[in-house]
Design an enzyme around this catalytic site. Structure first.
Site, mmCIF file in Angstrom:
data_model
loop_
_atom_site.group_PDB
_atom_site.id
_atom_site.type_symbol
_atom_site.label_atom_id
_atom_site.label_comp_id
_atom_site.label_asym_id
_atom_site.label_seq_id
_atom_site.Cartn_x
_atom_site.Cartn_y
_atom_site.Cartn_z
ATOM 1 N N GLU A 81 2.637 64.457 54.983
ATOM 2 C CA GLU A 81 2.069 63.203 55.434
ATOM 3 C C GLU A 81 2.695 62.024 54.708
ATOM 4 O O GLU A 81 2.978 62.078 53.514
ATOM 5 C CB GLU A 81 0.550 63.233 55.226
ATOM 6 C CG GLU A 81 -0.076 64.190 56.220
ATOM 7 C CD GLU A 81 -1.577 64.331 56.081
ATOM 8 O OE1 GLU A 81 -2.233 64.508 57.113
ATOM 9 O OE2 GLU A 81 -2.090 64.286 54.962
ATOM 10 N N CYS A 95 4.015 54.940 51.621
ATOM 11 C CA CYS A 95 3.562 55.875 50.594
ATOM 12 C C CYS A 95 4.141 57.244 50.935
ATOM 13 O O CYS A 95 3.799 57.834 51.957
ATOM 14 C CB CYS A 95 2.042 55.893 50.613
ATOM 15 S SG CYS A 95 1.303 57.076 49.502
ATOM 16 N N CYS A 102 0.704 70.532 46.351
ATOM 17 C CA CYS A 102 0.856 70.071 44.955
ATOM 18 C C CYS A 102 0.287 71.137 44.023
ATOM 19 O O CYS A 102 -0.751 71.726 44.313
ATOM 20 C CB CYS A 102 0.099 68.754 44.754
ATOM 21 S SG CYS A 102 0.296 68.059 43.087
ATOM 22 N N CYS A 106 -5.742 68.603 40.662
ATOM 23 C CA CYS A 106 -6.718 67.604 40.236
ATOM 24 C C CYS A 106 -8.001 67.811 41.060
ATOM 25 O O CYS A 106 -7.935 68.029 42.274
ATOM 26 C CB CYS A 106 -6.181 66.188 40.441
ATOM 27 S SG CYS A 106 -4.733 65.842 39.420
ATOM 28 N N CYS A 109 -8.667 65.653 44.322
ATOM 29 C CA CYS A 109 -7.567 65.400 45.255
ATOM 30 C C CYS A 109 -7.470 66.491 46.321
ATOM 31 O O CYS A 109 -7.457 67.683 46.002
ATOM 32 C CB CYS A 109 -6.257 65.323 44.460
ATOM 33 S SG CYS A 109 -4.816 65.087 45.506
ATOM 34 N N GLU A 153 3.621 65.986 43.019
ATOM 35 C CA GLU A 153 3.860 65.361 41.713
ATOM 36 C C GLU A 153 5.360 65.054 41.604
ATOM 37 O O GLU A 153 6.168 65.973 41.415
ATOM 38 C CB GLU A 153 3.381 66.319 40.606
ATOM 39 C CG GLU A 153 3.799 65.919 39.199
ATOM 40 C CD GLU A 153 3.524 64.479 38.829
ATOM 41 O OE1 GLU A 153 2.399 63.989 39.026
ATOM 42 O OE2 GLU A 153 4.471 63.809 38.355
ATOM 43 N N SER A 184 4.414 57.425 40.766
ATOM 44 C CA SER A 184 3.118 57.699 40.152
ATOM 45 C C SER A 184 3.098 59.139 39.662
ATOM 46 O O SER A 184 3.472 60.059 40.380
ATOM 47 C CB SER A 184 2.022 57.477 41.199
ATOM 48 O OG SER A 184 0.755 57.815 40.679
ATOM 49 N N LEU A 208 -4.496 58.039 35.051
ATOM 50 C CA LEU A 208 -5.207 58.285 33.797
ATOM 51 C C LEU A 208 -6.613 58.802 34.091
ATOM 52 O O LEU A 208 -6.981 59.881 33.675
ATOM 53 C CB LEU A 208 -5.239 56.999 32.969
ATOM 54 C CG LEU A 208 -5.759 57.131 31.544
ATOM 55 C CD1 LEU A 208 -4.889 58.082 30.725
ATOM 56 C CD2 LEU A 208 -5.822 55.764 30.848
ATOM 57 N N CYS A 324 -5.448 57.451 49.527
ATOM 58 C CA CYS A 324 -4.885 58.253 48.450
ATOM 59 C C CYS A 324 -5.766 59.457 48.156
ATOM 60 O O CYS A 324 -6.985 59.381 48.158
ATOM 61 C CB CYS A 324 -4.659 57.427 47.185
ATOM 62 S SG CYS A 324 -5.995 56.325 46.795
#
Ligand code: SAH
Length: 332
Positions: A81, A95, A102, A106, A109, A153, A184, A208, A324
């Site tokens: 995407e 983006c 990934c 996280c 996510c 990532e 990022s 963070l 996001c």
């Protein structure tokens, strides 16, 4: 598109052919080799066969039309995407994804839930920008900036990401200024250190999301490998080497990382650093509850009163799951 094949294919041709092809692909944004009439027909036919220009994709547009999500089909049948964000001031940001899925897992996510399927090639990353450059051209607009905030990532696919960045930045490519390209990362030390040595003034963003090691570990498994103070030390080195402002991304999750005390802790941690904190509203993936607007504003206020430059991210594309952390195709 497989741009690397073009160079191979033009190996026996005069040098100016490559210039003509780059012009057609990246500036004129041709969608069909037949339209590139500067090239001899026989070459066009070869390019058509060996390097087709089509980018297979499905598009969804958000209700306010400020976000367009494209589901691109890769040559091995996998899907990724890519999102176009159209800012009110006329800027267009793409983006891009750096992986299919990934590996970072996280907790907040959607892409993390998929796990890693594979890394993207530089060509596949560039194609994402090309797709939206073509779309925007029809409205006489262009891609102003690129952020690596889609799936994956980027620093675990460093070389392909940097090769793609060079084409985005190059005058023979899209000619997007390095300052308009942002990478990022969830905090991969190696990548941050390497980026500090590049001759490109890119923007670095760090996810963070907490100033507390325990909380960060709950949210981001990568944090089991180090402490926040170690991450900040690597970032200090980066700032010292580049003199560039770093962006800290901080998504606000109700009751998890959004208290007044946590805002104060964050301000203490980042005091006197060349940085900006970008507060992001948590986009619902079913795992947590987003902080209220009041809470977000209060958090922002505390940071600012304590001398930390703070911005709040616009809410793009929530209705098409193009925001996001919501990118997981479900098609792979
Ligand atoms: N892997 C990189 C880049 C991709 S994620 C990174 O971790 O930075 C891009 C940004 O979206 C990151 O800041 C990420 O933490 C954030 N994000 C992920 N899921 C989210 C969600 N559900 N709501 C809001 N932001 C999210």
């Amino acid at each position: 598109m497989e741009f690397s094949k073009i160079t191979e294919l033009l190996a026996g041709e005069p040098k100016y052919r490559l210039t003509q092809v780059n012009q057609a692909v990246f500036s004129d944004l041709a969608e069909n080799w037949d339209d590139v009439t500067a090239l001899p027909k026989i070459l066009r036919e070869r390019l058509k066969k060996e390097c087709p220009m089509e980018i297979p994709a499905e598009i969804s547009v958000s209700a306010g039309e400020d976000t367009v999500k494209a589901l691109l089909k890769l040559s091995d049948g996998k899907f990724i995407e890519t999102v176009l964000m159209r800012h009110e001031d006329g800027r267009n940001t793409v983006c891009v994804s750096s992986m299919v899925g990934c590996p970072m897992k996280c907790a907040f996510c959607a892409t993390g839930e998929m796990g890693l399927m594979r890394k993207l090639t530089a060509d596949e990353i560039i194609t994402q920008v090309l797709f939206f450059a073509r779309l925007l051209k029809k409205e006489n607009e262009r891609v102003g900036s690129v952020v690596f905030m889609g799936m994956g990532e980027p620093f675990l696919n460093y070389d392909n990401v940097m090769n793609a960045v060079r084409t985005m930045n190059s005058p023979e490519g899209f000619g997007i200024g390095a300052r308009h390209i942002s990478i990022s990362t969830c905090g991969i030390f190696d990548g941050i250190k390497k980026l500090a040595k590049e001759d490109l003034a890119l923007n670095l963003a760090i996810s963070l999301h907490s100033s507390d090691d325990e909380v960060r570990r709950q949210l981001m498994p990568v944090a089991h490998g180090y402490e926040i103070t170690e991450l900040l030390a690597v970032i200090d080195e980066y700032i010292a080497a580049t003199n560039r402002k770093v962006m800290f991304e901080y998504l606000l999750i109700s009751g998890v990382n959004d208290t007044d005390e946590m805002a104060l802790e964050l301000a203490k941690l980042l005091k006197n650093k060349l940085c900006v904190v970008n507060l992001i509203q948590y986009n619902d993936t079913g795992a947590f509850i987003a902080s209220s607007h009041n809470r977000m504003n209060r958090f922002k206020e505390i940071l600012e009163v304590n001398g930390i430059q703070t911005t709040m991210r616009y809410r793009f594309g929530r209705d098409i799951k193009g925001a996001c952390g919501q990118l997981a195709t479900g098609r792979n």
